[in-house]
Design a protein around this motif. Structure first.
Motif, PDB file in Angstrom:
ATOM      1  N   UNK A   1       0.819  -1.211   0.000  1.00  0.00           N
ATOM      2  CA  UNK A   1       0.000   0.000   0.000  1.00  0.00           C
ATOM      3  C   UNK A   1       0.854   1.264   0.000  1.00  0.00           C
ATOM      4  N   UNK A   2       1.813   1.353   0.908  1.00  0.00           N
ATOM      5  CA  UNK A   2       2.648   2.558   0.989  1.00  0.00           C
ATOM      6  C   UNK A   2       3.451   2.799  -0.291  1.00  0.00           C
ATOM      7  N   UNK A   3       4.156   1.773  -0.848  1.00  0.00           N
ATOM      8  CA  UNK A   3       4.887   2.023  -2.107  1.00  0.00           C
ATOM      9  C   UNK A   3       3.980   2.448  -3.254  1.00  0.00           C
ATOM     10  N   UNK A   4       2.750   1.883  -3.295  1.00  0.00           N
ATOM     11  CA  UNK A   4       1.821   2.252  -4.365  1.00  0.00           C
ATOM     12  C   UNK A   4       1.397   3.716  -4.244  1.00  0.00           C
ATOM     13  N   UNK A   5       1.051   4.137  -3.035  1.00  0.00           N
ATOM     14  CA  UNK A   5       0.661   5.530  -2.807  1.00  0.00           C
ATOM     15  C   UNK A   5       1.831   6.469  -3.109  1.00  0.00           C
TER      16      UNK A   5
ATOM     17  N   UNK B   1      15.564   6.777 -17.350  1.00  0.00           N
ATOM     18  CA  UNK B   1      14.822   8.019 -17.173  1.00  0.00           C
ATOM     19  C   UNK B   1      14.970   8.545 -15.748  1.00  0.00           C
ATOM     20  N   UNK B   2      14.960   7.626 -14.767  1.00  0.00           N
ATOM     21  CA  UNK B   2      15.034   8.047 -13.370  1.00  0.00           C
ATOM     22  C   UNK B   2      16.450   8.369 -12.918  1.00  0.00           C
ATOM     23  N   UNK B   3      17.428   7.532 -13.300  1.00  0.00           N
ATOM     24  CA  UNK B   3      18.770   7.659 -12.741  1.00  0.00           C
ATOM     25  C   UNK B   3      19.787   8.306 -13.678  1.00  0.00           C
ATOM     26  N   UNK B   4      19.436   8.482 -14.945  1.00  0.00           N
ATOM     27  CA  UNK B   4      20.337   9.205 -15.848  1.00  0.00           C
ATOM     28  C   UNK B   4      19.790  10.591 -16.174  1.00  0.00           C
ATOM     29  N   UNK B   5      18.464  10.669 -16.404  1.00  0.00           N
ATOM     30  CA  UNK B   5      17.851  11.952 -16.722  1.00  0.00           C
ATOM     31  C   UNK B   5      17.211  12.597 -15.496  1.00  0.00           C
ATOM     32  N   UNK B   6      17.136  11.864 -14.406  1.00  0.00           N
ATOM     33  CA  UNK B   6      16.640  12.362 -13.109  1.00  0.00           C
ATOM     34  C   UNK B   6      15.180  12.820 -13.157  1.00  0.00           C
ATOM     35  N   UNK B   7      14.424  12.335 -14.137  1.00  0.00           N
ATOM     36  CA  UNK B   7      12.996  12.670 -14.208  1.00  0.00           C
ATOM     37  C   UNK B   7      12.208  11.579 -13.485  1.00  0.00           C
ATOM     38  N   UNK B   8      12.213  11.647 -12.159  1.00  0.00           N
ATOM     39  CA  UNK B   8      11.602  10.606 -11.341  1.00  0.00           C
ATOM     40  C   UNK B   8      10.090  10.597 -11.502  1.00  0.00           C
ATOM     41  N   UNK B   9       9.487  11.740 -11.677  1.00  0.00           N
ATOM     42  CA  UNK B   9       8.034  11.813 -11.836  1.00  0.00           C
ATOM     43  C   UNK B   9       7.561  11.054 -13.066  1.00  0.00           C
ATOM     44  N   UNK B  10       8.201  11.289 -14.201  1.00  0.00           N
ATOM     45  CA  UNK B  10       7.820  10.589 -15.425  1.00  0.00           C
ATOM     46  C   UNK B  10       8.165   9.107 -15.336  1.00  0.00           C
ATOM     47  N   UNK B  11       9.270   8.785 -14.697  1.00  0.00           N
ATOM     48  CA  UNK B  11       9.642   7.382 -14.515  1.00  0.00           C
ATOM     49  C   UNK B  11       8.600   6.658 -13.674  1.00  0.00           C
ATOM     50  N   UNK B  12       8.083   7.326 -12.645  1.00  0.00           N
ATOM     51  CA  UNK B  12       7.037   6.730 -11.812  1.00  0.00           C
ATOM     52  C   UNK B  12       5.761   6.522 -12.618  1.00  0.00           C
TER      53      UNK B  12
END
Length: 294
Positions: free
Chosen positions: A26-30, A254-265
């Protein structure tokens, strides 16, 4: 014992399970949904609320769509090939009786090897300069010059598939072996008395009896296939170009090279939904096999 106290004890028994589900699911999903609906980077998560912008942008991203298709296609192709090879090996081990049990110990070796080490080993085998495979092909006169297996689109995919097969076929074989040795001996003995041949016994007796376990094994390997990352990272790093870039590898970059964590999520959520949809037929197949052949 009063009913209130009984209910309290029941709740106490299930409390650890509920807590574990909250922490691990639940917590990781939220948290993932919160990241997907905000502008987030590694250093500054939840900078501003963007609504569905990341999700809609990912849905219309042709490059991401292609990586999802490649990830799903690889998962199904690898699961089908490995279930066939693993089942064939399990049948061979069952036929060998006691010797088959000792062979299972040898088969376990690739399964016990870390995925990164599997990738490193196969990268050395497939290397154009000094690689084992190229050396064998050139010594046998099959090729005149080294072949860059990992730098050519089709051979690169085949290389990843072979490495994945080498790693996971032992796992499938062990599960198939366990399903086969649990079958009642009386059924096979009766078929022998009736004059049924090996293929007839396989088709009309063995396969129907292990249909439900095979469907479960296939579903499990399919889920493992969706998570393909280590072999792509070590062998090809998504190349040549973006040929072997799957959804999981694309999301990582996308998350660790371009640092766009929101789009990666957002892409992670979409990929999870896609996995849920494409596995529905397999779950129904398992249910049907359990109802008809159990």
């Amino acid at each position: 014992m009063p009913s209130e106290l009984r209910r309290f004890y029941k709740a106490l028994w299930v409390a650890p399970l509920v807590f574990a589900l909250i922490v691990t699911t639940l917590y990781p999903t939220i948290f993932l949904i919160a990241l997907a609906t905000t502008k987030s980077t590694l250093g500054k998560p939840f900078r501003s609320f963007v609504g569905l912008k990341n999700i809609t942008g990912s849905l219309t991203d042709a490059a991401f769509q292609l990586t999802v298709v490649k990830g799903v296609a690889f998962a199904f192709a690898s699961a089908i090939v490995e279930i066939v090879v693993g089942f064939a090996l399990a049948c061979l081990f069952v036929a060998l009786m006691k010797a088959g049990r000792y062979l299972l110990i040898v088969v376990l070796l690739p399964l016990m090897t870390p995925p990164v080490m599997v990738g490193v080993a196969w990268k050395l085998i497939l290397a154009p300069s000094g690689g084992l495979l190229n050396g064998v092909l050139m010594n046998m006169g099959i090729t005149d010059a080294p072949i860059s297996f990992l730098a050519t689109p089709v051979p690169a995919w085949l290389s990843i598939g072979i490495a994945d097969l080498w790693q996971w076929v032992p796992f499938v074989t062990i599960l198939c072996f366990a399903a086969l040795v649990s079958l009642p001996e009386g059924v096979h003995e009766a078929s022998l008395i009736d004059g049924a041949g090996p293929w007839q016994r396989l088709r009309h007796i063995t396969l129907p009896l292990v249909a439900a376990p095979l469907a479960s094994i296939f579903l499990l390997k399919l889920i493992i296939g969706f998570k393909l990352f280590d072999l792509v990272y070590v062998l090809t790093f998504g190349g040549p170009g973006l040929t072997t870039t799957t959804a999981t590898f694309s999301i990582w970059r996308l998350a660790l090279e371009q640092f766009d964590v929101g789009k990666a999520a957002a892409q992670t959520l979409i990929y999870a939904i896609v996995i849920g949809i494409v596995t529905i037929p397999v779950v129904r197949l398992h249910r049907w096999a359990s109802e008809h052949y159990s």
